[in-house]
Each structure stands twice: as C-alpha cells, then as structure tokens.
Design a protein around this motif. Structure first.
Motif, PDB file in Angstrom:
ATOM      1  N   GLY A  85      47.594  16.987  28.660  1.00 47.03           N
ATOM      2  CA  GLY A  85      48.454  15.949  29.228  1.00 47.03           C
ATOM      3  C   GLY A  85      48.625  14.782  28.269  1.00 47.03           C
ATOM      4  O   GLY A  85      49.743  14.340  27.990  1.00 47.03           O
ATOM      5  N   LEU A  89      52.064  14.214  26.117  1.00 44.15           N
ATOM      6  CA  LEU A  89      52.786  12.976  26.425  1.00 44.15           C
ATOM      7  C   LEU A  89      53.017  12.158  25.149  1.00 44.15           C
ATOM      8  O   LEU A  89      54.126  11.664  24.911  1.00 44.15           O
ATOM      9  CB  LEU A  89      51.979  12.158  27.451  1.00 44.15           C
ATOM     10  CG  LEU A  89      52.760  11.139  28.259  1.00 44.15           C
ATOM     11  CD1 LEU A  89      53.774  11.816  29.164  1.00 44.15           C
ATOM     12  CD2 LEU A  89      51.810  10.281  29.109  1.00 44.15           C
ATOM     13  N   PHE A 224      54.130  12.494  33.291  1.00 41.49           N
ATOM     14  CA  PHE A 224      52.706  12.788  33.308  1.00 41.49           C
ATOM     15  C   PHE A 224      52.324  13.591  34.560  1.00 41.49           C
ATOM     16  O   PHE A 224      51.529  14.528  34.486  1.00 41.49           O
ATOM     17  CB  PHE A 224      51.868  11.507  33.223  1.00 41.49           C
ATOM     18  CG  PHE A 224      50.400  11.809  33.045  1.00 41.49           C
ATOM     19  CD1 PHE A 224      49.915  12.265  31.821  1.00 41.49           C
ATOM     20  CD2 PHE A 224      49.505  11.673  34.091  1.00 41.49           C
ATOM     21  CE1 PHE A 224      48.577  12.582  31.651  1.00 41.49           C
ATOM     22  CE2 PHE A 224      48.162  11.994  33.932  1.00 41.49           C
ATOM     23  CZ  PHE A 224      47.695  12.443  32.712  1.00 41.49           C
TER      24      PHE A 224
END
Lengths: 297, 419
Positions: A85, A89, A224
C-alpha cells in the motif's frame, strides 16, 4: 395505471428503475456474504445449499482465535498492506506527478505507466514466476552475471525473498491504478491556485505541500482504501508465485480462506476466516473514509 | 394479421419440435485432465466414441480441466450440486468425495453384471469404508528417465542402479556447461513447488531406506528409516543437484531439453520424452528406478456421481464397463505404452512393439510386490493437508538447515494432530 409523470408518483419511477440493479447486487453480493456468515457458525466440513444445515456454534471462531496460523496470516496481510500500500501509493503519486507535466512523449509515458495494470493478472504473474525462477530466471542471471550476488536467490523457497518478490509484483501490478486515479485528481486542481501561490512567492515544494497535497487528500484517501482492499482480497499473485509458501511466509488471509475451504475441506473454518477478513476490511474502510472526510472538512 | 398468427403458430410448432428433440437426447458430462493429454486423450476419445456408437442419441460431453486446479474445481462442482455424471479423479483424492456420499457405491452394479475384479491392479484402493466406489485406471511403478549422452560424457557406463550411484552420477552431471559461471546442467530433477510431488518424491527416498509415511495405517514419520529418507532428500537439495525452484512439468521440460540428467517418474514419462526434439530424442532413455523398491502406486480412478437419476447411472455404468472391457484395456496398453490394471493381459505384442513396455510391466510388479502406494494408508481423508504439512516442513528444513530427525518428529506430531 400509475402515472409516473405525476409529482405524487415520480419518485416511484426512480425506485423502479433502480430495483433490478439492487436485486442483482443482493443476489451476487449480499446473499453469498449471508451464506458465508451462516456457514462460519456451523461445524461443517463441506457446506451444501439445500442440504440439512447444522446448528450454530462458535467452534470455528474459537479455533480461529487460538490458531497460530491465523495470526501469522493476519501479520503477513498487515505487512503486505503496509509495504504494498505504502510503496504503490508513493510510486503511483510520483508517476502521476511526472506524467502530469507537459513534455514530449507524454502520451507514450502515460501508456507505459498504465501497462502493468492492463495486463491480465494471471498472465503477468506467470511471466514474473519465470523471471524470478532461481535456476533459469532472467533476474538471477542478471544478478549473477553482474556479480551483485554470488549464488542464485531462491525467490520461492527463501521466506524473505518470497515475501519481497510478492511485494514487488503486487506493487508493479497495483501502482498504475493509483497513478491513473491520482492523475485524474491532479488534473482537477484549478490552475489559479498554483498561480496565486506563485504570486505569493511559494516555491515548487511549498506549492506541492500547500496546494497539491490538500487538494489531493480525498483522492489519496480513496486510492489508499482501494489499494488496501485489493491487498486484502488479492489471491492470484500470491497463489501463482508461491501458493502461500514457503513456511506460510506469504500466506495472507485470502490464501488461508482458500486453503481451509477448498484444500482441506473445512468450509466452516474457511468461512470464519473470510468473515473476519470482511470485518477487518469494513472497519479499515470506515476508519480511513472518516479520517479523510475530516481532513477534507 | 393472418400472417402474424400463422407465423406464430409455425414458430411454436418448430420450437416444440426442437425442444422435444433436445429432451429425448441425453448428454453425460465427463470432466477429465487427460482429454488433451496425447495418448490418454486418444484412449478416452475412443471409449467415448464406442459408448456413443452403442447408445444412439446419447453423447458424452468431455471437458478438459488443468490438473493443478482439478480437485478444487471438482469439489466446487459437487458442493454446488452440479457434479459431472462420469467422475474421474486421482486415486489419492477421491476419498473425501466418497466420504461425503457424492460417489455411487459400485458394488451392486458390479454384482448385477457379475464382474470379477480379482487381481485388478490397485483396485483395493477403490474400497472405502467397506464399499467399492471406483474402478482403478492405472497402477504403475516409477522408472528413471535419463539423458544417456550426459551420463556417458560424464564417464559412466550406464544409468544408476542404486541410490549411491544416483548421487554420484548426479554430482558429475551438475555444473556450468557454457562457462559463464552459472550452473545450467543439473544431475537430477526434484520438484520443490508442488506439495504432493514433494511428498511423493521424499517418500521414494524413505522407501529406499526401508521406511514409509505410514505402516499399518499409522504414521511413522519419526521412524529412523523414514528419517534417513528425509535426510537423503535434504542432502540432494542442499548440494544443489536439482534446480531449486521448479514444478514437475518444468523439470520434465528441462529433461527433454538436456538441462536435467535424471528424472524419476511414472510410465507416462514416455509420452513426454516423445515431445523432445529430433536431436534430443535418441539421447533420452528409460531404466529401472535406482530407488528400491520403486515408488509407485495407484494413479487415477473412474466412478459415478450418486446424485444423478437411475437412468443416467445405468448409462455411466455402461461407460465404466467399456473402460473395463478387455478390448479397451488392450487399447489402454497400446496407447499409453504401459500395462493396464486388468489381470491376465497378453502383452507380447506390446513388448515387441515398445522397447520400454517390459520395463513398465516389471517396475509395476516390483512396486506391487513391495506393497507400495503413494497414497499413505490411514491418512486418505487428510491427503491434501498431509502433503501441505510435509511440504512446509521440507521447506523449513532447507531454510533453517534443520536435522531430519527433528523434522521427522515435527511431522509425526503434526500428523497425529489431524482430526
């Protein structure tokens, strides 16, 4: 005959039009969830629709909360969430900022950035599996030939290397989606805000910090959340590359759900893992949505 | 208006005719992983054609599924209430299906037709809780496929006949052939990616040491002989004599491309060698396994779903009888190049036509005489979990350089904890 054009009945037409979609969603989303919850409360190895159901029990959850395997899978999933993640991102945002600039070949750059996302997941992962092969894979060949490593890296049998390779492929597969989402967000920031900041003497970093970031927070939040949910549910990448091994080092909650249900024929326990995963995802989404909503306000 | 009415009536008549036709035709569903598998696929196709010839209006819809996802898909089909009529499963995976009552007991059908299955190779594996649930399709002994040129170039006269020779030759074959400093030739192939294959290959070494996974239906993972087998597997992997990250199909491919020197497999390996290039094919030979007794055992079974109508069951039984017939058992030997499970078969022509046939017959006999079966007796219902546990502990042993005795003890403890 109801006159849907009359003000009294106009809203009914709306409900009528939405009804098929709602019924379809209830059938393909809500019903399986209800079934899973029901199965998770039954001491059942193989659950079948329309067959005598067993009485409800907490046995599966008792097993789950005392199972070392569950906590290991949860830990693996959390690690994946943080690494994949976070990295996806960061890379997605960086590439979005890059391809948002005006330069020659921008259209081609955007296409190349989006490419990993466009390749079917299983096809891409099978290719990666060959590239990461410890004996004949191109990656080990490059590393050995260039003298970076002295012996091949066992990407599938070394726990650390296996986890790293899973993270790498997931980031590679996941960052383009974030990039595309963030690019859309970047393009919606009014140019006047940057101009005003420039007039006030803000340099490029200040403009990024005080104009781009605040404007992008809602999109970053959604990106996210979607990445987090994807990491929780993704099965193909891990299954094709490592099948959850070695020694459970890449067994996420999704892999554990599959194994318990379809490998070991313990559908009650598998459903319990699935239900807990669902609850974690719901809580995570709720918390993140609230947080980003507050930050926007 | 008249035309519209006429058209509607005509359409209804045509529709009812079509639907009537469909209703009278019968299609049996048959899912297999062998439809597209060369020799086996041809044999199934002939059995299907024979059945359809004997049953006008009835067809068999034969679908192909990959072996890797086969058991999971079959399980889902049964659990979802849409099982295939003709049930084809691996011998080590049918037990949970029978245990659920999803398979029709074949005893009454066998009795009705007076079929004698005495001496049918591996048929006892089809017995589950006192009932016969299937017909065994293959019982085989494993053999060694090897690259003769590689072995001769390494200074050996022929393939290994013992474990020690096997290791010695494997060491000599492993190395860097093109001088780039990277190992590109391996003495042997051992799968490290498939739980079931890892378990079976390790079992082969345990058998060679006088051990096994179970004895009298009780786990014996901590038996000294079994531990010695685990030790052998570990040393081969640690010495890097096999590619460290490969599946069976990868290793078979590497064998026929000349990157792996020796590979122990069932008789089906012959059809894989036939896929080698014209240059490679003459170099690839078969011999007895250097492990004694050879690994072997039951392979795959044929049964019927218990959840279909009696009429369909009768049709499926007819198909099973075709497969069981002497004619099709002969065809099986012809196509597969290996002995059929039916006893009393005359293989003279097969032996004359196929240089490896006698080897397969003998390997099968050796495994049968030693009572070898890849399926650990007493742990049938836990086979999937067992292979996963063995796989995990094998990986842990290599990753942490654990003592095989410790691994054996851990395996024993974990297996005893199965419900």
């Amino acid at each position: 005959m109801i006159d849907f054009s009359s003000p009294r009945h106009r809203h009914k037409l709306g409900y009528l039009l939405v009804a098929p979609a709602l019924i379809l969603m209830a059938l393909i989303i809500v019903y399986p969830i209800v079934m899973s919850v029901d199965i998770s409360f039954q001491d059942v190895k193989i659950a079948r629709i329309g067959v005598d159901r067993k009485p409800w029990t907490f046995e599966n959850y008792e097993w789950l909360f005392t199972s070392a395997k569950f906590y290991q899978s949860l830990w693996v999933t959390i690690k994946l969430l943080l690494v994949v993640g976070g990295a996806a991102l960061a890379i997605g945002f960086a590439t979005a900022l890059l391809v948002n600039q005006k330069f020659k070949g921008r259209a081609l750059a955007r296409l190349l950035v989006a490419l990993p996302w466009a390749v079917p997941e299983v096809v891409a992962v099978v290719i990666w599996a060959w590239m990461l092969d410890s004996s004949f894979g191109v990656l080990n060949w490059v590393l050995l030939s260039s003298g970076i490593v002295s012996k091949p890296i066992a990407f599938a049998s070394d726990p650390v290397a296996a986890f790293a390779s899973i993270c790498f492929v997931m980031i590679w597969k996941g960052y383009p989606f974030i990039c595309i989402m963030l690019l859309a967000g970047l393009q919606s920031i009014p140019e006047e805000q940057y101009q005003a900041a420039s007039v006030d003497g803000a340099n490029v970093f200040q403009r990024f910090l005080h104009v781009t970031i605040p404007n992008m927070l809602p999109v970053l939040g959604v990106a996210f959340i979607m990445t987090a949910l994807w990491v929780f549910r993704d099965f193909a990448i891990i299954f094709v590359l490592t099948e959850g091994g070695p020694i459970g080092s890449t067994t996420s909650l999704a892999i554990m759900t599959f194994e318990e249900s379809f490998k070991f024929f313990r559908m009650g326990q598998g459903s319990a893992v699935g239900v807990i995963t669902l609850i974690i995802c719901a809580l995570l989404s709720r918390a993140l949505v609230s947080r980003f909503a507050k930050s926007v306000n | 208006m008249f035309n519209l009415k006429k058209t509607a009536i005509s359409s209804l008549v045509a529709l009812s005719t079509v639907l009537g036709g469909v209703a009278s035709a019968e299609t049996l569903s048959f899912v297999t992983w062998q439809r597209d598998d060369g020799a086996y696929g041809q044999w199934w196709a002939e059995a299907k054609a024979k059945f359809e010839e004997m049953h006008p209006g009835v067809t068999i819809d034969m679908s192909q599924l990959g072996r890797k996802e086969y058991a999971d898909t079959m399980f889902t089909m049964f659990a979802g209430g849409t099982p295939p009529d003709i049930v084809h499963l691996a011998a080590f995976e049918y037990q949970p299906f029978a245990d659920q009552g999803w398979l029709e007991p074949l005893g009454p059908w066998i009795e009705k037709d007076g079929i004698d299955l005495t001496g049918w190779a591996g048929q006892s594996t089809c017995e589950w809780k006192g009932e016969t649930y299937c017909l065994m399709l293959l019982y085989a002994g494993f053999v060694l496929a090897y690259n003769e040129e590689m072995i001769k170039n390494a200074g050996f006269d022929g393939p290994p006949t013992t474990y020690d020779e096997y290791v010695e030759i494997a060491r000599a074959l492993t190395g860097d052939s093109d001088g780039d400093g990277i190992v590109d030739k391996y003495g042997i192939g051992l799968s490290t990616m498939e739980p079931a294959t890892v378990m079976h290959q390790m079992q082969g070494f345990a058998l060679d040491s006088g051990g096994n996974w179970t004895r009298d239906s009780k786990p014996i993972f901590d038996d000294p002989a079994t531990i010695d087998g685990i030790r052998k597997w570990k040393s081969l992997m640690q010495e890097g004599l096999s590619p460290s990250q490969a599946r069976s199909n990868d290793l078979r491919q590497l064998l026929i491309e000349g990157h792996v020197g020796m590979w122990i497999d069932g008789p089906w390996v012959a059809s894989i060698l036939d896929r080698a290039s014209e240059e490679m094919r003459p170099k690839l030979k078969l011999a007895h396994s250097p492990l004694s007794p050879p690994l072997g055992g039951t392979s795959n079974i044929l049964g019927m779903s218990s959840e279909i109508s009696d009429e369909r069951k009768a049709l499926v039984w007819d198909f099973i009888k075709i497969v069981h017939s002497e004619e099709f058992q002969n065809k099986f030997s012809d196509y597969s190049g290996s002995p059929a499970p039916r006893p009393g078969m005359d293989y003279e022509d097969n032996i004359a036509a196929n240089e490896n046939f006698a080897l397969f017959v003998e390997a099968s006999q050796r495994a049968a005489d030693a009572g070898v079966d890849r399926l650990p007796k007493g742990l049938e219902l836990h086979n999937s979990e067992l292979s996963k546990v063995v796989f995990e502990e094998a990986q842990r042993m290599l990753a942490n350089d654990l003592d095989p005795a410790e691994v054996g003890a851990t395996l024993q403890k974990r297996v005893e904890a199965f419900e």
